[in-house]
Design a protein around this motif. Sequence first.
Motif, PDB file in Angstrom:
ATOM      1  N   ALA A 172       1.582   4.800   1.574  1.00  0.00           N
ATOM      2  CA  ALA A 172       0.940   3.623   2.160  1.00  0.00           C
ATOM      3  C   ALA A 172       1.951   2.496   2.373  1.00  0.00           C
ATOM      4  O   ALA A 172       1.714   1.584   3.163  1.00  0.00           O
ATOM      5  N   ASN A 187      -0.367   1.700   5.844  1.00  0.00           N
ATOM      6  CA  ASN A 187      -1.623   1.575   5.108  1.00  0.00           C
ATOM      7  C   ASN A 187      -2.703   2.421   5.760  1.00  0.00           C
ATOM      8  O   ASN A 187      -2.727   2.583   6.976  1.00  0.00           O
ATOM      9  N   THR A 188      -3.611   2.969   4.944  1.00  0.00           N
ATOM     10  CA  THR A 188      -4.731   3.722   5.490  1.00  0.00           C
ATOM     11  C   THR A 188      -6.018   3.010   5.098  1.00  0.00           C
ATOM     12  O   THR A 188      -5.981   2.012   4.380  1.00  0.00           O
ATOM     13  N   THR A 212      -4.365   0.764   0.450  1.00  0.00           N
ATOM     14  CA  THR A 212      -3.552  -0.330   0.969  1.00  0.00           C
ATOM     15  C   THR A 212      -2.642  -0.860  -0.131  1.00  0.00           C
ATOM     16  O   THR A 212      -3.032  -0.912  -1.297  1.00  0.00           O
TER      17      THR A 212
END
Lengths: 492, 326
Positions: free
Chosen positions: A313, A317-318, A322
Amino acid sequence: MTSVTAANPEVVRLAAVTKNFGAVRALAGVDLMVDSGACLGLVGHNGAGKSTLMHVLAGTLLPSSGEIAIGGARQDSYSVTLAQQLGIRCVFQELSLCPNLTVAENTRILHPSIRGIGWRRRAGRLIIDRLDAIFPGHGIAAETIVADLSISRRQMVEIARAFSVTDAPLKLVILDEPTSSLDADTAGQLLSFVRRFVAEGGSVILISHILGEILGNSDRIVVMRDGQVVASEQAKAFDRARLVETMGSTHATDQPPPATLAQNRGQTPIMVRARPKSQADRTDLVAHQGEIIGLAGFSGHGQTELLIEVFDAASRNTTRTTVAAPVALVAGDRQTDGVFPLWSIAENITIRSLAALRRGMLISPTREAAMAEDWKQRIGIRSPNLGNPILSLSGGNQQKALFARALGSDARIVVMDDPMRGVDIGTKLDVYDLIRGEAAAGRTFLWYTTELEELQNCDHVYVFRHGRIVADLGRADLTEQQLIRASFQDVA
Amino acid sequence: MTEEIVPAAPPRHGVLKLFATQIELRMLLLTLAVMLVLAISSPYFRTLNNLLNAMDQSVVVGLVALGQTLVILIGGIDLAVGSLVGVTGIVLGLCFPSLGLYGAVAACLVTGAVAGTISGAITTFGRVAPFVVTLGMMSIGRSLAYVLSGATSISAIPPALGDLSSLTIFGVPLNFTLLIIVYLLAWWFLSRAKGGRTLYAIGSNNAAARVAGLSISIWSVLAYTISGLMAAVSAIFLTSRVLSIDPLAGTGLELDSIAAVVIGGASLFGGRGSIIGTLFGVFIMVFIRNGLNLLGVSPYWQGTAIGSIIIAAVLLERIVSSRARR
């Protein structure tokens, strides 16, 4: 199962064994005797020479000088083959199974007498019998390719293979940190098997950094320090404090650290928010700035996967994960994704920080050397020269270099994947202090471990089961009972 | 175990130790030895004219070997470089009439870089073995060279391009000077820049490089991009020498460049190697070819000679470097 003659209770005797690696003296005249029907506990710091001594005993390293006698007979041309024939087996720290072969095929490697039609089936039966005896409910099939097994299952196969018998006798099994990649449950199964094996007349040398295992299972305890045996007495003569003292640890005691002030959560900004992939509810793992967050539960229940997601991440970021700052990862499996084997110690330390060590566009050799030297002092890497190859260090000292790599970098978040595997107690205590100091200065840590002692350094612990977070424990709630209860808790 | 260090033996022979630890110095020594033997056996080898000739011959293979070194350092291999010299040379020749000198050179360089990038991207993201990908690219490149050229050579090359090979600076050919400059840049990059360290890291332990936060995908592809680019640069220098380009140009350069890298001490498993070593590897091969020609040895025997040298050099290197590590 074992062929031990009562007339000769001495299985192995080493006299004045030395071993030099170039300028480094790993063994400085070691005397060691192993009795039949006994478990010998061997402890000492990283780099004390334990693993080297065991390699000598297994025949994989030739001593520089000294004498080896097996079953009372002096051996002048000792070798791996001879050690096998005389009934000495070794489970090394570095797993030695061939990953591309099946469990049964790996078993056959140790037992050349299994041959002819149907050898796979017979080798498979041999290893599964042994696994059943040592680790009931292991769930391993003989036809599985070793590469497809988790690290703890590989360790179980390795151990079971060492205890399997065909035509050669089995007298002594050396277990070099056998529990470091097993969870508490399987470790318990192994240790009770060791007691049964010893009661039937076999011998075991048990190396472990978990002092409770040594104290609870050994008949005699040998302490090594700086390539020498410094104590060899009945296990009853030792307790934790005395063992730690004899090893020469800088800390007088390894009791849990003085409780740092229990932080009220939520007073500092959130640095990490992550949700496991198979989490059904909306539970997140949350880490605030300056917190040390523990990831607990049995090994292989999704902790490592989450750490990798947090690490990834940092570049992207997903929705589930985050992070608010750069992330560094300290790997536990240092051979696979830790060290650069061709490089020096210094280069291994600085690789995460090259951008910061530049002057203009070039890496400055002076600043690189200064950073490495600084961390050598701070973390106590035992080497005369940081230009030496990383592989000249013992396992624990290699791991220290990996800590230095992460802590010396610009990462404000450090994720650690069972980082203390195979690290001695003195080093552990030093690193605990370092981590708490760094956290107090505002760094955030995610720490996956199966050791309660390590979790006691954490401000907050998330317990994992089947890839999900099943419990969320504050520091005040963290007890062994709580942890075990949570680890066994099955999600609906 | 700081306390238990046996007093380290002082370096017994300073110079010998330097030679034992520095592969560049060993290669320099080997190159000088080869030159000495040839200078004794052939009087013509000693002439300035022949030295200039050898410099000229080292440019084309040297440029290709530079890119090949980067690819081999990350544990890959680029078999396509020879046929890329062919296809980029044809692109160069075809573009002169419409794009002019600079436009054609740019088109040639872009073609090489794009072809290299495609190889790199397929091995890196598609996880296909580099041997297979570049083997395919090698076949495609040669085939396109024939298709684009109509299987004939192109001789309509602006004479201005010939300056690259004919001009000299203080008596040293311009093309050789440029070769040395790119090698110095590459040496500087590999030893002191973060990208260079990243290439070594990828070859040494890919998983650890990822965990250490290095941009491994980008650099894995870039190594092949640079290799393709260097093949195009090499095609430009090749064309400037004879002012003509042939679809067969560059045949065998993939093996010559790999040989130079390996003679120069790099490991085909990646992570170990030196750009200066490669340069000496190129010199050794060129000198031996040149020397055998001068001595009147049949060209059919040259393959045997070069092959033996490759094996002997690598064997020697293994022995010396394993001694040095003790």
